[in-house]
Design an enzyme around this catalytic site. Structure first.
Site, PDB file in Angstrom:
ATOM      1  CG  ASP A  13      -2.080   1.119   1.143  1.00 49.59           C
ATOM      2  OD1 ASP A  13      -3.345   0.367   1.054  1.00 49.59           O
ATOM      3  OD2 ASP A  13      -1.980   2.352   1.371  1.00 49.59           O
ATOM      4  CE1 TYR A  39     -13.951   3.073  -7.701  1.00 52.69           C
ATOM      5  CE2 TYR A  39     -15.989   3.664  -8.127  1.00 52.69           C
ATOM      6  CZ  TYR A  39     -15.197   3.156  -7.353  1.00 52.69           C
ATOM      7  OH  TYR A  39     -15.298   1.875  -7.310  1.00 52.69           O
ATOM      8  CB  SER A  55     -17.633  -1.032  -8.209  1.00 51.16           C
ATOM      9  OG  SER A  55     -18.598   0.324  -7.120  1.00 51.16           O
ATOM     10  CE  LYS A 110     -12.271  -0.051  -9.251  1.00 50.54           C
ATOM     11  NZ  LYS A 110     -10.999  -0.699  -8.179  1.00 50.54           N
ATOM     12  CG  ASP A 169     -27.302   9.337  -5.503  1.00 51.34           C
ATOM     13  OD1 ASP A 169     -26.131   9.100  -5.941  1.00 51.34           O
ATOM     14  OD2 ASP A 169     -27.651  10.253  -4.728  1.00 51.34           O
TER      15      ASP A 169
HETATM   16  P1  NAD Z   1      -9.816   1.959   0.469  1.00 52.27           P
HETATM   17  O1  NAD Z   1      -8.903   3.730   0.190  1.00 52.27           O
HETATM   18  O2  NAD Z   1      -9.889   2.486   2.073  1.00 52.27           O
HETATM   19  O3  NAD Z   1      -8.691   1.993   0.119  1.00 52.27           O
HETATM   20  C1  NAD Z   1      -7.684   1.704  -0.765  1.00 52.27           C
HETATM   21  C2  NAD Z   1      -6.227   1.262  -0.054  1.00 52.27           C
HETATM   22  O4  NAD Z   1      -5.591   1.647  -1.030  1.00 52.27           O
HETATM   23  C3  NAD Z   1      -5.531   2.559   0.592  1.00 52.27           C
HETATM   24  O5  NAD Z   1      -4.971   1.922   2.056  1.00 52.27           O
HETATM   25  C4  NAD Z   1      -5.143   3.125  -0.768  1.00 52.27           C
HETATM   26  O6  NAD Z   1      -3.140   4.150   0.473  1.00 52.27           O
HETATM   27  C5  NAD Z   1      -4.544   2.063  -1.171  1.00 52.27           C
HETATM   28  N1  NAD Z   1      -3.963   2.707  -2.646  1.00 52.27           N
HETATM   29  C6  NAD Z   1      -4.710   3.664  -3.076  1.00 52.27           C
HETATM   30  N2  NAD Z   1      -3.610   4.013  -4.747  1.00 52.27           N
HETATM   31  C7  NAD Z   1      -2.696   3.194  -4.591  1.00 52.27           C
HETATM   32  C8  NAD Z   1      -1.451   2.806  -5.082  1.00 52.27           C
HETATM   33  N3  NAD Z   1      -1.526   3.314  -6.845  1.00 52.27           N
HETATM   34  N4  NAD Z   1      -0.479   1.806  -5.184  1.00 52.27           N
HETATM   35  C9  NAD Z   1      -0.624   1.643  -3.406  1.00 52.27           C
HETATM   36  N5  NAD Z   1      -1.725   1.508  -2.785  1.00 52.27           N
HETATM   37  C10 NAD Z   1      -2.460   1.754  -2.920  1.00 52.27           C
HETATM   38  O7  NAD Z   1     -11.637   1.833   0.035  1.00 52.27           O
HETATM   39  P2  NAD Z   1     -11.757   1.114  -0.220  1.00 52.27           P
HETATM   40  O8  NAD Z   1     -13.138   1.661   0.767  1.00 52.27           O
HETATM   41  O9  NAD Z   1     -11.055   0.280   0.596  1.00 52.27           O
HETATM   42  O10 NAD Z   1     -11.963   0.176  -1.380  1.00 52.27           O
HETATM   43  C11 NAD Z   1     -11.496  -1.038  -2.147  1.00 52.27           C
HETATM   44  C12 NAD Z   1     -11.260  -1.346  -2.910  1.00 52.27           C
HETATM   45  O11 NAD Z   1     -12.606  -1.535  -3.104  1.00 52.27           O
HETATM   46  C13 NAD Z   1     -10.827  -0.058  -4.150  1.00 52.27           C
HETATM   47  O12 NAD Z   1     -10.049  -0.641  -5.289  1.00 52.27           O
HETATM   48  C14 NAD Z   1     -12.829   0.624  -4.431  1.00 52.27           C
HETATM   49  O13 NAD Z   1     -12.900   0.595  -6.030  1.00 52.27           O
HETATM   50  C15 NAD Z   1     -13.245  -0.755  -4.675  1.00 52.27           C
HETATM   51  N6  NAD Z   1     -14.884  -0.468  -4.339  1.00 52.27           N
HETATM   52  C16 NAD Z   1     -15.227   0.384  -2.894  1.00 52.27           C
HETATM   53  C17 NAD Z   1     -16.458   0.302  -2.538  1.00 52.27           C
HETATM   54  C18 NAD Z   1     -16.670   1.192  -0.721  1.00 52.27           C
HETATM   55  O14 NAD Z   1     -17.377   1.315  -1.513  1.00 52.27           O
HETATM   56  N7  NAD Z   1     -15.885   1.293  -0.316  1.00 52.27           N
HETATM   57  C19 NAD Z   1     -17.167   0.215  -3.180  1.00 52.27           C
HETATM   58  C20 NAD Z   1     -17.383  -0.892  -4.357  1.00 52.27           C
HETATM   59  C21 NAD Z   1     -15.672  -1.167  -4.639  1.00 52.27           C
HETATM   60  N1  UFG Z   2     -27.030  10.169   0.753  1.00 50.36           N
HETATM   61  C1  UFG Z   2     -27.936  10.803   1.285  1.00 50.36           C
HETATM   62  N2  UFG Z   2     -26.989  11.756   2.363  1.00 50.36           N
HETATM   63  C2  UFG Z   2     -26.118  11.757   1.608  1.00 50.36           C
HETATM   64  C3  UFG Z   2     -25.053  10.594   1.349  1.00 50.36           C
HETATM   65  C4  UFG Z   2     -25.816   9.867   0.521  1.00 50.36           C
HETATM   66  O1  UFG Z   2     -28.893  11.192   1.265  1.00 50.36           O
HETATM   67  O2  UFG Z   2     -24.923  12.938   2.904  1.00 50.36           O
HETATM   68  C5  UFG Z   2     -27.831   9.211   0.320  1.00 50.36           C
HETATM   69  C6  UFG Z   2     -27.950   8.747  -1.462  1.00 50.36           C
HETATM   70  O3  UFG Z   2     -28.633   9.727  -2.383  1.00 50.36           O
HETATM   71  C7  UFG Z   2     -27.915   7.433  -1.974  1.00 50.36           C
HETATM   72  C8  UFG Z   2     -27.708   6.791  -0.888  1.00 50.36           C
HETATM   73  O4  UFG Z   2     -27.360   7.609   0.257  1.00 50.36           O
HETATM   74  O5  UFG Z   2     -29.213   7.440  -2.478  1.00 50.36           O
HETATM   75  C9  UFG Z   2     -26.072   6.269  -0.658  1.00 50.36           C
HETATM   76  O6  UFG Z   2     -25.247   6.873  -1.096  1.00 50.36           O
HETATM   77  P1  UFG Z   2     -23.543   6.300  -1.039  1.00 50.36           P
HETATM   78  O7  UFG Z   2     -22.524   7.812  -1.119  1.00 50.36           O
HETATM   79  O8  UFG Z   2     -23.176   6.011   0.252  1.00 50.36           O
HETATM   80  O9  UFG Z   2     -23.512   5.478  -2.565  1.00 50.36           O
HETATM   81  P2  UFG Z   2     -24.173   5.491  -3.375  1.00 50.36           P
HETATM   82  O10 UFG Z   2     -25.075   4.193  -3.875  1.00 50.36           O
HETATM   83  O11 UFG Z   2     -24.020   6.530  -4.513  1.00 50.36           O
HETATM   84  O12 UFG Z   2     -21.969   5.233  -3.812  1.00 50.36           O
HETATM   85  C10 UFG Z   2     -21.333   4.155  -3.814  1.00 50.36           C
HETATM   86  C11 UFG Z   2     -20.389   4.250  -3.441  1.00 50.36           C
HETATM   87  C12 UFG Z   2     -19.790   3.799  -5.443  1.00 50.36           C
HETATM   88  C13 UFG Z   2     -20.578   2.414  -5.934  1.00 50.36           C
HETATM   89  C14 UFG Z   2     -22.053   2.466  -5.207  1.00 50.36           C
HETATM   90  C15 UFG Z   2     -22.034   1.351  -5.504  1.00 50.36           C
HETATM   91  O13 UFG Z   2     -19.596   5.365  -3.251  1.00 50.36           O
HETATM   92  O14 UFG Z   2     -18.609   4.023  -5.658  1.00 50.36           O
HETATM   93  O15 UFG Z   2     -22.031   2.294  -4.404  1.00 50.36           O
HETATM   94  O16 UFG Z   2     -20.870   0.037  -4.665  1.00 50.36           O
HETATM   95  F1  UFG Z   2     -20.251   2.684  -7.046  1.00 50.36           F
END
Ligand code: NAD
Ligand code: UFG
Length: 337
Positions: free
Chosen positions: A31, A148, A124, A152, A294
């Site tokens: 990381d 974004y 995602s 993916k 959204d």
């Molecule tokens: P996060 O930001 O908490 O974790 C990602 C980690 O990757 C961090 O520790 C960051 O320091 C590291 N990182 C970023 N760029 C890097 C690079 N170039 N080289 C090495 N390390 C790097 O995010 P998360 O929520 O744990 O998400 C993990 C994965 O899951 C991501 O690929 C994200 O796109 C995917 N994902 C997350 C969500 C969500 O809602 N959290 C939803 C769908 C998909």
């Molecule tokens: N929402 C609010 N107020 C806020 C934040 C969110 O009302 O301050 C609502 C949004 O309008 C939505 C719901 O809460 O209806 C969920 O919103 P999030 O932002 O928590 O999540 P999303 O579903 O919009 O998106 C997330 C990640 C994306 C990912 C997706 C599916 O941000 O990257 O989930 O994994 F692609």
């Protein structure tokens, strides 16, 4: 197995590290700490009793990756590393393509050179875009609407091409729905820098008093109470899904894309009420205009994960809220995630 977790110091990667370590795997966390902190190492050791191996490196550094994979004899990679904020990706798309796409290519090149041909990739539900039907299964057309999501989908396509080109590759793309919650210890969880974009960390910061009120983005959607509906999944269930995917890769070559969700949608107002019940705090909110981009509802058909990975989400909404609250109200929430 010997596993390399890129982005293993982050929110989902750290929870996966706990589950995988406790299942007897040896994990190396690779990381660059761009969205995480060194303190994670000692927190993981406190939870598992095993000090995790941490390598400070960027996935775009192919030499360092090659060396790390060789040195630790990694048999498979779970590729979490990347940038993940939809809104930010519209402002700095090049950074997103560099980290997420170029970073993945660099990683795959290093893996090919050392002969590691097994990967679980963090994708995602964002790749589906606006749902055309519900629940969303893996046959649902993709329809990305932001940089974004495009990164993916592009990485998924690269992985699919690789698997087609060489039957030795073993690849599982996991499409996560909305990960929330924290480890039950309260030591690790999601603690975004700055004002949170996502619902759950925002609610948690309102409950602790750090933020004054939640804006509910729209109450005129065609849903049960007019607010947005999402498939919130406990991060520990999600982490266990990775352990199942690693088990699957041991036995199967080829390419799979699999949803990780619960199949159950909850509305924003339901989330607020559940969080108030779990925390005993009030979560003041006001109705605000819809957030551009959204959708009304999005939830998974999790049947393929059950069938192929023998995995289903088990934890309840009350557990998602209680563990989030324990993390934010305790020591965990005061450091970086
Ligand atoms: P996060 O930001 O908490 O974790 C990602 C980690 O990757 C961090 O520790 C960051 O320091 C590291 N990182 C970023 N760029 C890097 C690079 N170039 N080289 C090495 N390390 C790097 O995010 P998360 O929520 O744990 O998400 C993990 C994965 O899951 C991501 O690929 C994200 O796109 C995917 N994902 C997350 C969500 C969500 O809602 N959290 C939803 C769908 C998909
Ligand atoms: N929402 C609010 N107020 C806020 C934040 C969110 O009302 O301050 C609502 C949004 O309008 C939505 C719901 O809460 O209806 C969920 O919103 P999030 O932002 O928590 O999540 P999303 O579903 O919009 O998106 C997330 C990640 C994306 C990912 C997706 C599916 O941000 O990257 O989930 O994994 F692609």
């Amino acid at each position: 197995m010997d596993l390399l977790l890129t982005g293993g110091m982050g929110y989902i990667g750290s929870h996966a590290a706990v589950v995988l370590t406790q299942a007897g795997h040896r994990v190396v966390l690779y990381d660059n700490l761009s969205n995480s902190a060194q303190v994670m190492v000692e927190r993981l050791e406190r939870i598992t009793g095993v000090p995790p191996l941490f390598v400070d490196g960027d996935v775009r550094d192919t030499d360092r990756l090659r060396h790390t994979l060789r040195h630790h004899a990694s048999e498979a990679v779970i590729h979490f590393a990347g940038l993940k904020v939809v809104g930010e990706s519209l402002d700095i798309p090049l950074d997103y393509y560099a980290n997420n796409v170029q970073g993945s290519i660099s990683l795959l090149q290093a893996m090919r050179e050392v002969g590691t041909r097994a990967m679980v990739f963090s994708s995602s539900a964002n790749v589906y875009g606006e749902p055309r039907y519900l629940p969303v299964d893996e046959a649902h057309p993709t329809g990305v609407t932001n940089p974004y999501g495009r990164t993916k989908l592009q990485v998924e396509e690269i992985l699919h091409d690789l698997a087609r080109s060489d039957p030795a590759w073993r690849i599982v793309c996991l499409r996560y729905f909305n990960p929330v919650g924290a480890h039950e210890s309260g030591l690790i969880g999601e603690n975004p820098q700055g004002i949170p974009n996502n619902l759950m960390p925002y609610i948690a910061q309102v409950a602790t008093g750090k933020l004054a009120e939640l804006r509910v983005f729209g109450n005129d959607y065609p849903t049960l109470d007019g607010t947005g509906v999402r498939d919130f999944i406990h991060v520990m269930d999600l982490a266990e899904g990775h352990a199942s995917a690693v088990g699957y890769l041991r036995e199967h070559a080829g390419w799979q894309v699999i949803n990780l969700g619960t199949g159950q949608g909850y509305s924003v107002l339901e989330m607020i009420r559940a969080f108030e019940a779990a925390s005993g705090r009030r979560v003041p909110y006001r109705i605000a205009p819809r957030r551009p981009g959204d959708s009304a509802s999005c939830y998974a058909n999790p049947e393929k994960a059950r069938r192929v990975l023998n995995w289903t989400a088990r934890r309840t909404l009350a557990q998602m809220c209680a563990t989030t609250w324990a993390f934010h109200s305790g020591a965990g929430g005061k450091g970086a995630a």
